[in-house]
Motif scaffolding. Structure first.
Motif, PDB file in Angstrom:
ATOM      1  N   UNK B 147       0.873  -1.393  -0.211  1.00  0.00           N
ATOM      2  CA  UNK B 147       0.210  -0.166  -0.182  1.00  0.00           C
ATOM      3  C   UNK B 147       0.863   1.316  -0.097  1.00  0.00           C
ATOM      4  N   UNK B 151       0.699   3.724  -3.353  1.00  0.00           N
ATOM      5  CA  UNK B 151       0.400   5.224  -3.190  1.00  0.00           C
ATOM      6  C   UNK B 151       1.579   6.348  -3.295  1.00  0.00           C
ATOM      7  N   UNK B 162      -4.874   5.598  -9.827  1.00  0.00           N
ATOM      8  CA  UNK B 162      -4.390   4.368  -8.778  1.00  0.00           C
ATOM      9  C   UNK B 162      -3.897   3.447  -8.466  1.00  0.00           C
ATOM     10  N   UNK B 164      -3.268   2.146  -6.049  1.00  0.00           N
ATOM     11  CA  UNK B 164      -2.894   1.150  -4.680  1.00  0.00           C
ATOM     12  C   UNK B 164      -4.518   0.816  -4.560  1.00  0.00           C
ATOM     13  N   UNK B 165      -5.247   1.257  -5.595  1.00  0.00           N
ATOM     14  CA  UNK B 165      -6.716   0.350  -6.279  1.00  0.00           C
ATOM     15  C   UNK B 165      -6.621  -0.407  -5.659  1.00  0.00           C
ATOM     16  N   UNK B 167      -5.752  -2.060  -3.580  1.00  0.00           N
ATOM     17  CA  UNK B 167      -5.474  -2.681  -2.479  1.00  0.00           C
ATOM     18  C   UNK B 167      -6.351  -2.564  -1.967  1.00  0.00           C
ATOM     19  N   UNK B 168      -7.393  -2.189  -1.583  1.00  0.00           N
ATOM     20  CA  UNK B 168      -8.391  -1.023  -1.795  1.00  0.00           C
ATOM     21  C   UNK B 168      -8.991  -2.163  -0.370  1.00  0.00           C
ATOM     22  N   UNK B 169      -9.606  -3.004  -0.769  1.00  0.00           N
ATOM     23  CA  UNK B 169     -10.279  -4.527  -0.487  1.00  0.00           C
ATOM     24  C   UNK B 169     -10.073  -5.592  -0.843  1.00  0.00           C
ATOM     25  N   UNK B 239      -6.850  -6.711   3.136  1.00  0.00           N
ATOM     26  CA  UNK B 239      -7.130  -5.136   3.048  1.00  0.00           C
ATOM     27  C   UNK B 239      -8.560  -5.081   3.701  1.00  0.00           C
ATOM     28  N   UNK B 242      -6.543  -2.398   8.741  1.00  0.00           N
ATOM     29  CA  UNK B 242      -5.329  -1.757   8.427  1.00  0.00           C
ATOM     30  C   UNK B 242      -4.171  -3.002   9.360  1.00  0.00           C
ATOM     31  N   UNK B 243      -2.530  -2.752   9.196  1.00  0.00           N
ATOM     32  CA  UNK B 243      -2.518  -3.562   9.938  1.00  0.00           C
ATOM     33  C   UNK B 243      -2.244  -3.613  10.825  1.00  0.00           C
ATOM     34  N   UNK B 260       5.160   7.422   4.145  1.00  0.00           N
ATOM     35  CA  UNK B 260       3.830   7.204   4.579  1.00  0.00           C
ATOM     36  C   UNK B 260       3.332   8.354   5.774  1.00  0.00           C
TER      37      UNK B 260
END
Ligand code: SF4
Ligand code: SF4
Lengths: 167, 525
Positions: B147, B151, B162, B164-165, B167-169, B239, B242-243, B260
């Motif tokens: 992510x 990002x 994007x 990163x999408x 890894x959205x869900x 996903x 949040x880790x 980040x």
């Protein structure tokens, strides 16, 4: 041949080197999200309306174009920026104007935003204007959510699916 | 820049000297950083091949396959996984230390820019390989890495949508992206290997294998670490959450918290600035170098000793161009020459006894010539008086020689100890310019010009051309390889040497020694 003290020194060096390597290979740990928080990720790409409506070309205009470029109407490709708003429990949390992408401003507008919110029950309202209108919105959705700590809730947008939806 | 270099160098000098108390010079880890890098690279590759044979490249199966290795087959695949991780950490550590050490020793500017720039590119590739490796485990850390990385790249705004999408869900996860990471993780180290080969093009006889003792020690240390603290995954990537606190590998991921939290335009600008700085640093400022070695064809007999001794592949032997009755002649490539003078020390025509008005050997440094060195030796010798006189030859990179000269100590500076033709020792004694000769320079195995110390010792030991003449009494020649921190050792050595010389009869007139040559025993401090 190294002396016993030298051998001991070497063992000490290897122990320290291995210890440092092992230690920083996974420590200290890191977290951006404070404990007890959840996250709303809002991410979509969507093209707004064309900035100018297509204009019908007159027969004279069409005739004046080179043969391979003749077309019935002239369309500017540039898109309008989107307006987006997210309201959490009646509190505006995010308001953005999203310009179209691309050098000629004809690509989709993008939004990718992560918001940390306290876990628990929330009402999230998201709104989007993609027609270029000055006030009001073209899409609006309201979600009643129960967020667990560390939950990542993704809100996506696809006009074909009726607008906003939770992933 | 100079003061930064001086600080870095002083730190390394101290650390090298401290480790030198436990390690023999050949095994000192700080003197073998490049070779250790190769060693860890091969461990990473070997363990990686083994781990890959159990790895399932599907995004949903990858985690389970690694868990199997770590827990079911912990004794082999698990150890290999730990090897893979810790050796890659060690690789980054030694690579960064190697870079810093070369920076501190000012061995990255001038003609050495090439090694610096190629080394930088290799380092970036090592990071790319390491970061994609963390991705492949597809645990919470992998999720975090995926992510933050995507990002960061999305912030460039060059992708239509994007990345990163992905890894959205859970529902948006794309396995093709994962396959791409597997490919990068395998391809990039291979590209790095090719570049490492390029990186070494400008050095002769590169040391790419650490000495056995050091290799064994490093291997055992990795093994013990792997058994005591095996590399483990975190929980599987999910996903929808949040880790939690992620245990970062700070050797590879130290920048991630910054990527980040800081604004992307700032981190991108910083990254690009640092990259540009790293590549431009060999020219900031450009190095003002003396003139490169020069061939005097009239005195070159094509023996190729200079070619054999040059540590930087700057000399090639080419067909004779002047009609002289020799097969070859030496040619210097100025863009490779570091001006160490080791070639002049090897040349059989660099003999101070020659009566030539201007002593001009086949190859020489125009700005610190053999002829000039003879003048210096004669001037210093004429100045010395009393018993126990010592002529010290030293280089600018080893023991500091400032203020050392006295009534009984003559000092002659060389570009590198390897610049000294052994005949100079004979010359000093035969002409009674001093009672003894001491040659000093960088610490053993830490020669600034790579082979100066080794070739000098070998020439004195008569195991490498040009040999020290048989008639030089071994008790009148000493060497001291002590590096920059060795001033105290040098002074102590000089006192002891002077005392022992005083006890000897005055220097005898030169004589020829008949019979077979025997290796000389040079007193080494
Ligand atoms: S001065 Fe050093 S680098 Fe240059 S040619 Fe001679 S030995 Fe090679
Ligand atoms: S060592 Fe001297 S004589 Fe021999 S090839 Fe080199 S320059 Fe020529």
């Amino acid at each position: 041949m190294p002396s016993p003290a030298q051998w001991a020194g070497q063992v000490l060096f290897y122990a320290v080197a291995a210890g440092v390597t092992g230690l920083f290979a996974s420590w200290p740990s890191w977290s951006r999200l404070p404990p007890g928080q959840a996250q709303i990720t809002i991410a979509f790409a969507h093209g707004g309306a064309r900035k100018e409506a297509c204009r019908k070309l007159t027969p004279e205009e069409i005739a004046s174009l080179p043969a391979h470029e003749r077309r019935p109407s002239d369309c500017r490709r540039e898109r309008v920026p989107l307006r987006f708003e997210l309201v959490l429990d009646d509190r505006p949390l995010l308001a953005r104007t999203l310009p179209p992408s691309g050098l000629s401003r004809d690509g989709p507008s993008q939004l990718y935003e992560k918001l940390a919110v306290p876990s628990g029950r929330h009402t999230v309202t998201v709104r989007l204007a993609d027609s270029g209108r000055a006030s009001g919105f073209d899409y609006e959705s309201r979600f009643e959510l129960e967020l667990r700590p560390r939950q990542n809730l993704a809100i996506d947008f696809e006009p074909d699916r009726g607008g906003f939806f939770v992933r | 820049m100079r003061s930064v270099r001086a600080i870095v160098r002083a730190g390394f000098d101290r650390a090298e000297a401290s480790l030198g108390r436990a390690f023999p010079p050949a095994w000192n880890p700080l003197l073998n950083l490049g070779a250790l890098g190769f060693f860890f690279y091969w461990i990473v590759v070997g363990s990686g091949i083994y781990v890959y044979s159990f790895f399932d490249t599907g995004i949903t199966q990858a985690y389970a396959s690694i868990e199997y290795m770590t827990h079911e087959q912990w004794y082999l695949a698990g150890v290999m996984r730990s090897f893979h991780r810790y050796a890659s950490d060690a690789l980054v550590i030694v690579a960064v230390l190697h870079l810093l050490r070369e920076f501190g020793r000012d061995r990255y500017r001038g003609v050495r820019w090439f090694s610096w720039v190629t080394g930088m590119v290799v380092l970036v590739l090592v990071f790319v390989a390491g970061i994609t490796g963390y991705w492949l485990v597809w645990d919470e850390l992998a999720q975090y890495v995926a992510i933050v990385t995507t990002e960061w790249f999305d912030a460039l705004g060059i992708f239509g949508e994007p990345v990163a999408r992905n890894f959205l869900a859970p529902s948006t996860l794309d396995s093709r992206f994962f396959t791409l990471m597997v490919f990068i993780h395998i391809a990039v180290p291979l590209i790095a290997l090719v570049l490492l080969w390029v990186h070494l093009q400008r050095v002769a006889k590169p040391r790419i294998n650490p000495p056995r003792g050091l290799a064994l020690g490093s291997f055992v240390a990795l093994l013990v670490l792997s058994l005591a603290h095996p590399a483990a995954s975190r929980g599987p990537a999910n996903l929808a959450t949040v880790p939690d606190e992620v245990g970062l590998d700070w050797f590879y991921l130290a920048a991630y918290p910054l990527l980040e939290t800081l604004p992307a335009p700032f981190t991108w600008a910083t990254a690009l600035f640092l990259a540009a700085l790293a590549l431009a640093i060999p020219w900031l400022p450009p190095m003002r170098m003396a003139r490169p070695a020069r061939i005097d064809l009239a005195n070159c007999n094509g023996c190729s000793r200079c070619f054999a001794d040059c540590p930087y592949n700057a000399i090639t032997m080419v067909p004779r161009s002047d009609g002289a009755p020799f097969a070859a002649e030496a040619r210097v490539d100025p863009s490779l020459c570091v001006r160490c003078g080791i070639c002049a020390g090897a040349c059989p025509t660099a003999i101070p006894f020659r009566r030539a008005h201007a002593l001009s050997p086949g190859i020489d440094l125009p700005d610190l010539s053999i002829g000039f060195l003879r003048e210096r030796v004669e001037a210093e010798g004429a100045r010395l008086a009393g018993r126990g006189r010592v002529m010290v030859f030293g280089c600018g990179e080893g023991v500091p020689l400032e203020g050392l000269a006295s009534e009984r100590i003559g000092v002659v500076r060389l570009a590198c100890s390897g610049q000294l033709p052994p005949s100079f020792v004979d010359y000093v004694l035969a002409r009674d310019l001093a009672d003894g000769v001491l040659v000093t320079g960088c610490a053993e195995n830490a020669c600034h010009a790579r082979f100066g110390v080794a070739w000098t010792e070998a020439r004195f030991a008569r195991s490498r051309d040009p040999h020290l003449r048989q008639r030089v009494p071994p008790e009148r020649l000493r060497t001291l390889w002590a590096g920059r921190l060795g001033r105290g050792a040098l002074e102590a050595e000089l006192r002891a040497f002077a005392r022992s010389l005083e006890a000897l009869p005055p220097v005898a007139p030169p004589r020829r020694v008949p019979g077979p040559r025997a290796p000389a025993e040079v007193h080494r401090a």
